[in-house]
Design an enzyme around this catalytic site. Structure first.
Site, PDB file in Angstrom:
ATOM      1  N   ASP A  38       0.842  -1.201   0.000  1.00 20.18           N
ATOM      2  CA  ASP A  38       0.000   0.000   0.000  1.00 20.18           C
ATOM      3  C   ASP A  38       0.877   1.252   0.000  1.00 20.18           C
ATOM      4  OD1 ASP A  38      -2.305  -1.502   0.085  1.00 20.18           O
ATOM      5  OD2 ASP A  38      -2.479  -1.421   2.273  1.00 20.18           O
ATOM      6  N   TYR A  66       6.928  -8.351   8.312  1.00 17.57           N
ATOM      7  CA  TYR A  66       6.626  -6.920   8.412  1.00 17.57           C
ATOM      8  C   TYR A  66       6.874  -6.414   9.832  1.00 17.57           C
ATOM      9  CZ  TYR A  66       3.813  -7.707   4.156  1.00 17.57           C
ATOM     10  OH  TYR A  66       3.376  -8.041   2.898  1.00 17.57           O
ATOM     11  N   ASP A  80      -6.621   1.593   8.235  1.00 16.29           N
ATOM     12  CA  ASP A  80      -5.339   2.256   8.481  1.00 16.29           C
ATOM     13  C   ASP A  80      -5.575   3.736   8.729  1.00 16.29           C
ATOM     14  OD1 ASP A  80      -5.626   3.514   5.988  1.00 16.29           O
ATOM     15  OD2 ASP A  80      -4.348   2.069   4.968  1.00 16.29           O
ATOM     16  N   ARG A 172      -3.135  -4.751   7.744  1.00 13.56           N
ATOM     17  CA  ARG A 172      -4.187  -3.817   8.172  1.00 13.56           C
ATOM     18  C   ARG A 172      -5.316  -4.565   8.880  1.00 13.56           C
ATOM     19  NH1 ARG A 172      -6.848  -1.514   3.411  1.00 13.56           N
ATOM     20  NH2 ARG A 172      -5.655  -2.905   2.073  1.00 13.56           N
TER      21      ARG A 172
END
Length: 307
Positions: A38, A66, A80, A172
């Site tokens: 993203d 991540y 988010d 997310r």
């Protein structure tokens, strides 16, 4: 130019925009990427150039790692910080132990409902386009695997963690689900991809660095096809196996340079004298195709593993 670039994607730029910039910097049309990030996210984005696009289908299957930060106390429509706040709830009563337990409960196999603001298509239309029109449609949950989730810091309302997960995992949504479990809501505020398969952030290069490098020297940032497939076991073919593979015929074990000690079902790279010639699944006992001991998944057209 052919090969793989490990880009350190900057915040605020879409993965599609990164591909567009790489096309311009290298003067190529044939460019693709493995695993969308993203615009909010930074970190490892694997970009393939020229003949490197032939292996993208295998790189897309890789697991990811991540580092993410979530904020407790609210739910947003995008899950988010770039979205609109839909609801808020008190979080100050939550202790570190409760937060840690909610995070740890996410480890294992999960059913994730993809967010409306995602590129998944329904009826040929990306969900995010429907979401922008104020529409919400039913989405089928998908199974993902969270291999590990380690807390980096708990400073309520902010929680930072590192997660190792399967492809297709929405971090997310993971943050959103942690907030739901805690009863106060949560949304993602920062995300960085640390690894994508065999590639990590220490070898990633910024677009600015590439742009500031003379065009004739930019090729030094590229990984060869062989380097790009380093995460896969290698099977070296004898001359007869090389010859048969050039005609699209799966090799047999007696055409391999040495005994294969890999588990059945493992995907391997088939190597000739000049490098990778194709990708195959080791399947000596399969019944559908009796030729050879490998199920061919992709044979590279030139079959030479060239750079």
């Amino acid at each position: 130019m052919n090969g793989l670039l490990i880009i350190d994607k900057p915040q605020g730029m879409s993965s599609h925009a990164v591909v567009g910039k790489v096309r311009r910097l290298f003067g190529l049309r044939k460019v693709g990427h493995a695993g969308t990030l993203d615009p909010l996210a930074t970190g490892v984005l694997v970009v393939a150039l020229g003949q490197g696009t032939r292996i993208l289908q295998f790189l897309l299957e890789e697991n990811k790692t991540y580092r993410a930060t979530l904020k407790l106390g609210a739910v947003t429509d995008t899950q988010d910080s770039e979205g609109m706040v839909l609801s808020e709830a008190e979080w100050s009563h939550l202790g570190e132990a409760e937060i840690a337990a909610a995070c740890q409960a996410m480890v294992g196999t999960l059913e994730q409902v993809p967010p409306m603001y995602s590129a998944i298509k329904q009826g040929g239309v990306p969900l995010y386009k429907l979401a922008r029109k104020g529409m919400e449609v039913e989405r089928q949950p998908r199974l993902v695997m969270i291999f590990s989730l380690g807390l980096v810091s708990i400073r309520p309302p902010d929680v930072t963690f590192e997660v190792h997960c399967s492809k297709g995992t929405y971090v997310r949504t993971l943050c959103h689900d942690i907030g739901t479990k805690l009863g106060c809501g949560a949304y993602l505020t920062a995300l960085r991809r640390l690894t994508s398969g065999a590639f990590n952030e220490t070898e990633a290069v910024s677009l600015d660095t590439i742009e500031q490098t003379a065009p004739q020297e930019r090729g030094r940032f590229l990984l060869s096809l062989g380097d790009a497939l380093r995460g896969y076991a290698a099977v070296f073919l004898r001359e007869e196996g090389v010859r048969k593979l050039r005609y699209g015929i799966p090799p047999t074990l007696d055409m391999v340079e040495k005994n294969v000690e890999i588990e059945e079902g493992t995907i391997v790279q088939l190597l000739g004298p000049l490098g990778p010639m194709g990708m195959a699944r080791f399947a000596p006992s399969r019944g559908r195709e009796t030729r050879g001991d490998f199920e061919l998944l992709r044979v590279f057209n030139d079959c030479d593993g060239g750079e």
